[in-house]
Design a protein around this motif. Structure first.
Motif, short mmCIF file in Angstrom:
data_model
loop_
_atom_site.label_atom_id
_atom_site.label_comp_id
_atom_site.label_asym_id
_atom_site.label_seq_id
_atom_site.Cartn_x
_atom_site.Cartn_y
_atom_site.Cartn_z
N ARG A 214 4.65 0.98 10.51
CA ARG A 214 3.79 -0.20 10.54
C ARG A 214 3.91 -0.91 11.90
NH1 ARG A 214 0.69 -1.39 6.35
NH2 ARG A 214 1.25 -0.44 4.37
N ILE A 217 1.69 0.41 14.88
CA ILE A 217 0.28 0.00 15.03
C ILE A 217 0.18 -1.05 16.14
CG2 ILE A 217 -1.68 -1.10 13.87
CD1 ILE A 217 -0.41 -0.29 11.21
N GLU A 221 -0.86 -0.48 20.31
CA GLU A 221 -2.03 -1.22 20.79
C GLU A 221 -1.69 -2.06 22.01
OE1 GLU A 221 -3.31 -4.26 18.05
OE2 GLU A 221 -5.40 -3.75 18.49
N TYR A 412 1.64 -10.27 14.87
CA TYR A 412 1.64 -9.23 13.85
C TYR A 412 2.69 -9.52 12.78
CZ TYR A 412 1.39 -4.39 12.16
OH TYR A 412 1.22 -3.26 11.41
N ILE A 413 2.26 -9.60 11.57
CA ILE A 413 3.14 -10.09 10.50
C ILE A 413 4.32 -9.14 10.23
CG2 ILE A 413 2.07 -9.10 8.41
CD1 ILE A 413 2.04 -12.10 7.42
N TRP A 414 4.11 -7.83 10.45
CA TRP A 414 5.19 -6.88 10.18
C TRP A 414 6.34 -7.00 11.17
CZ3 TRP A 414 6.10 -4.26 5.87
CH2 TRP A 414 5.07 -4.16 4.94
N THR A 466 8.90 1.29 -1.63
CA THR A 466 8.67 2.14 -0.45
C THR A 466 7.32 2.85 -0.58
OG1 THR A 466 11.04 2.49 -0.23
CG2 THR A 466 9.64 4.05 0.93
N ALA A 467 7.02 3.35 -1.78
CA ALA A 467 5.73 4.03 -1.99
C ALA A 467 4.57 3.07 -1.83
CB ALA A 467 5.71 4.67 -3.38
N ALA A 468 4.77 1.83 -2.26
CA ALA A 468 3.67 0.85 -2.18
C ALA A 468 3.43 0.36 -0.76
CB ALA A 468 3.96 -0.34 -3.09
N LEU A 469 4.50 0.21 0.00
CA LEU A 469 4.36 -0.39 1.33
C LEU A 469 4.23 0.64 2.45
CD1 LEU A 469 7.02 -3.28 1.16
CD2 LEU A 469 4.58 -3.39 0.68
N ALA A 470 4.42 1.90 2.13
CA ALA A 470 4.40 2.94 3.18
C ALA A 470 3.08 2.92 3.94
CB ALA A 470 4.58 4.31 2.55
N TYR A 471 3.18 3.16 5.22
CA TYR A 471 1.97 3.26 6.04
C TYR A 471 1.77 4.73 6.35
CZ TYR A 471 -1.23 2.91 9.94
OH TYR A 471 -2.31 3.06 10.77
N PHE A 472 0.64 5.26 5.88
CA PHE A 472 0.39 6.68 6.12
C PHE A 472 -0.41 6.85 7.40
CE2 PHE A 472 1.17 6.56 1.53
CZ PHE A 472 2.27 7.39 1.52
N SER A 473 0.30 7.27 8.41
CA SER A 473 -0.35 7.51 9.69
C SER A 473 0.15 8.86 10.19
CB SER A 473 0.06 6.44 10.69
OG SER A 473 1.40 6.62 11.05
N SER A 474 -0.40 9.29 11.29
CA SER A 474 0.04 10.57 11.84
C SER A 474 1.14 10.36 12.87
CB SER A 474 -1.12 11.32 12.47
OG SER A 474 -1.73 10.49 13.44
#
Lengths: 482, 343
Positions: A214, A217, A221, A412-414, A466-474
């Motif tokens: 997360r 990102i 940028e 950025y909040i994260w 972890t499953a809910a908050l995971a960020y799926f990126s490459s």
């Protein structure tokens, strides 16, 4: 195959099941036979793991293993071929590393220096994890030469040491003296190991796919267009990167340590709260511990360490860090990062010498806090070189921060979530260690009792979160490219 | 381990999973919880959301609210006021990422005071062909008195979809039915479903729809757009409303502090031929075309704020933020006011 992929979960599940089944063989076969079956199985699975994306690199690793095996056996004989075998055993990994990782870099750099275009560049893909397993192979030969370990007569054991999949592609760099003896013990899947290993693995997964990915990102940028953002935003991006790389790499290490633990093997910890370091020397005892100790043992000390006078000590430090920087990647920004830390180490050594501080100097609270903040800022400045695509890019980041430029404000909040996670984790481990009357350096993991309902509840809650908050990126692991 | 111990441990694990699942449902209720949607039987849109349901979004923006009695995101319930302006749009105007009061429709209502009332029936995945297919039903159902607004973020259209819309063979956007719809009502399962879709999208090979990267509008493109706009013109004339298409491009940052104008992902200047054709076809069919590009650029130059993106996403990427909705509302207000004066 990435640890944070579905493929790995399935792959690892298969490995665990087969290893667990191997326990049943103990009542029917000799323990040595069971061990041999396990090692062959783990070796095959390690090669499948490594060759998942591209099988041809397995041959490179196999060739390197054969060279290490043969040369170390010759070295161990201590006859007239010892020197030649040592040279071959040391030079081969370096040549492989040099060709795949640095050849184009140096050719291009020389061409730029001579203002010509290079026509001899190689179109090679950098094999994943090459920096790690070449270093393991190198240290193995050196340790045999030094007589620290015996040369392995069992090829499977050596091949498994070099290719053991949990630590193959991004470390920790494991020393032969730590790993090979474990192959002679009855190590396999057990409930006790699973209880700890799974918890370490999930912690690493959380660090990687929730926090590090997360943060990437925002960091990507801002580092792409630093001049477009306000000074405060760029500062926050640099702080975010310091946390991203820590969570990305320590997350990977946790997953490696956790995977190995599930299989019954112990890998040493690779991180120890690096951002609480009070000086650069301490930082390198807490950050990527396996690499810094490798560089110390196989580079700094052979160069003469601090045994050849003050000037040589500083030169050796700078050379070690320069090469350490270059190890991370074939780019001058990594060299600059290494140089930056090398100079930092020299300045700290000089300061200690001028102030005549004893080796175990602890200092008082306020100066310690100031030292910790200053060290963190220093490390963050270093990360700018490490993350930047070029010197021009790094300059843009520095300029954005120091000229207090205006621009897009993006808070950025994260970033703030990640800072909170770092603080909570540090405080919880410190309190746990205080309660247990242990030093902070012993173990950074907090284990939940999975035989109790409340422990299982917290653990399953953590997995679900972890499953809910995971960020799926490459986003691959940052250290994969090294 | 004895059999009895294994059974005991499995019971403990079951209890643990149930407790954690319940806690995660509570968390997901506030983290990412858009009501379930189902087929809209009056065909004014492809689907609508459950009515009077709480929604929350903390994955992209941080927003809470509830749908109205009609299943859309409006401040007022359907029937509380006569509708003057009907807004048809995509997820950009669905506005689940901002407070309901910050949506374009809500901001337009404030700007107009009591003169006009704007009602939004925007929902995800709707593009111009879907608007055209649903327009007559929407006009019949909501009976706007003056205007119908169409929000578009891309001037490129997949030819098949356009032709299907013109031939009345465009398939309805799918909604979950039966057990799948019921499962959608469990907040944590919905979050997991979104996560799974993101993971699948990551693994999928990206496909590019739209232009073939030439800067000249193809005949096929022109015919399709012409056909769609002709339908809009005819239906709006039939129901005596004025159509307005407003185009809201994305902006991306450059290192020299300038910005690129993007049609989704493609730089707008690379498809200027398509753009010019689109604008001229709007004129041909008496559709007011409002391009938000200059307003977005002006706002960026003055305030360094981009119209898309949030504090938990990349700057400039994703859905309209409150600032983006405000800029659009102000420009639409000015356009409608100007038209009223000149009329």
């Amino acid at each position: 195959m990435s640890f944070s992929s579905l493929e790995y979960i399935i792959f690892f599940g298969i490995v665990l099941v087969v290893m667990a089944i191997s326990n049943a063989l103990k009542s029917k076969c000799k323990i040595e036979t069971v061990q041999q079956i396990r090692h062959v199985f783990l070796l095959i699975m390690s090669y499948i793991f490594y060759g998942w994306a591209d099988m041809k690199f397995c041959f490179l690793m196999l060739a390197l293993t054969i060279v290490s095996y043969v040369t170390s056996l010759i070295v161990a004989k201590r006859d007239k071929y010892e020197k030649a075998a040592t040279v071959l055993g040391v030079v081969t990994p370096l040549v492989i590393l040099g060709i795949f990782k640095y050849f184009n870099f140096f050719v291009d750099s020389f061409a730029q220096l001579l203002h010509t275009s290079s026509s001899v560049t190689l179109s090679l893909v950098l094999p994943v994890g090459i920096s790690f397993y070449t270093f393991q192979s190198l240290s193995y030969t050196i340790d045999v030469k030094r007589g620290k370990i015996e040369a392995q007569k069992d090829f499977i054991n050596l091949a498994l040491y070099i290719s053991f999949f949990p630590q193959l592609v991004a470390g920790p760099i494991v020393k032969a003296e730590d790993f090979i003896p474990q192959l002679h013990e009855d190590r396999s899947v057990s409930l006790k190991n699973l209880e700890k290993g799974l918890q370490i693995f999930v912690l690493g997964l959380f660090k990687k796919i929730v926090i590090a990915d997360r943060l990437s990102i925002f960091v990507d940028e801002v580092f792409e267009t630093p001049s477009a953002f306000s000074a405060l935003t760029v500062v926050l991006a640099v702080i975010s990167y310091s946390i991203q790389i820590y969570f990305d790499f320590s997350g990977y290490s946790d997953m490696a340590i956790g995977s190995a633990k599930c299989l019954g093997f112990d890998l040493r910890r690779n991180f120890n709260f690096p951002y609480i370091s009070k000086n650069v020397s301490e930082f390198w005892k807490r950050w990527h511990i396996s690499l810094s100790s490798w560089l110390m043992e196989y580079l700094y000390i052979p160069l003469g360490g601090n045994r050849k006078g003050v000037a040589r000590t500083y030169i050796n430090l700078v050379i070690t860090m320069l090469l350490g920087g270059l190890w991370h990647g074939a780019s001058w920004t990594f060299v600059a990062w290494g140089l930056f830390h090398g100079i930092g180490l020299c300045v700290h050594k000089l300061y200690k010498k001028i102030r005549k501080l004893p080796k175990d100097y602890k200092g008082s609270t306020i100066p310690n806090i100031i030292s910790t903040v200053c060290t963190y800022i220093f490390v963050c400045f270093g990360w700018i070189f490490f993350r930047a695509e070029s010197f021009a890019n790094a300059w843009d980041v520095f300029r954005a921060m120091f000229t207090l430029q205006g621009g897009v404000q993006h808070y950025y909040i994260w970033t703030f979530v990640a800072i909170a996670v770092v603080i909570v984790r540090f405080v919880s481990v410190t309190l746990r260690n205080k309660k247990a009357n242990e030093a902070l350096t012993t173990d950074s993991y907090i284990y939940l009792p999975l035989d109790k309902t409340w422990g299982l509840t917290l653990f399953s809650l953590f997995i679900m979160l972890t499953a809910a908050l995971a960020y799926f990126s490459s986003n691959p692991f940052i250290y994969f490219r090294f | 381990m004895k059999f009895r111990q294994i059974i005991l441990w499995m019971m403990k694990a079951f209890v643990a999973v149930v407790i954690s699942f319940a806690i995660m449902c509570g968390f997901s209720f506030f983290y990412d919880n858009v009501p379930a949607h189902f087929d809209n039987l009056n065909n004014s849109t492809d689907y609508k959301y459950e009515s009077n349901k709480f929604y929350s979004k903390a994955t992209e923006g941080i927003a809470f609210g509830h749908t109205n009695n009609d299943g859309f995101n409006n401040e007022l319930d359907l029937g509380e006021k006569d509708i003057d302006i009907l807004l048809m749009g995509s997820s950009q105007e669905e506005a689940f990422n901002v407070k309901t009061s910050e949506s374009t429709a809500a901001q337009l209502n404030r700007l107009f005071g009591n003169n006009y009332y704007t009602y939004s029936i925007a929902h995800s995945s709707q593009t111009l062909p879907y608007f055209v297919r649903n327009l007559e039903s929407a006009l019949k159902t909501y009976k706007p008195k003056s205007y119908v607004l169409f929000e578009v973020q891309s001037i490129l259209i997949t030819p098949e979809i356009a032709q299907n819309a013109l031939n009345n063979t465009l398939e309805r956007l799918s909604s979950a039915k039966g057990i799948a719809a019921d499962l959608q009502k469990v907040p944590y399962l919905k979050v997991l479903y979104h996560q799974f879709n993101d993971y699948k999208a990551l693994k999928a090979t990206p496909t590019v729809a739209g232009s073939d990267n030439t800067n000249t509008a193809t005949d096929e493109y022109t015919q399709n757009i012409d056909g769609l706009m002709q339908k809009i013109e005819e239906l709006c004339a039939k129901y005596n409303v004025t159509p307005i298409i407003y185009y809201q491009p994305h902006l991306s940052l450059n290192n020299d502090k300038t910005v690129n104008v993007l049609n989704i992902d493609t730089p707008l200047n690379e498809i200027s031929g398509f753009y010019n054709s689109y604008v001229s076809l709007c004129q041909k069919h008496n559709i007011i075309f409002v391009d938000m590009t200059d307003d977005f650029l002006k706002n960026y130059n003055e305030k360094q704020i981009l119209p898309h993106g949030y504090c938990n996403t990349k700057v400039g990427v994703g859905h309209l933020n409150a600032e983006g909705h405000r800029i659009i509302a102000e420009r639409l207000y000015a356009t409608i006011e100007e038209k009223a004066v000149t009329r």
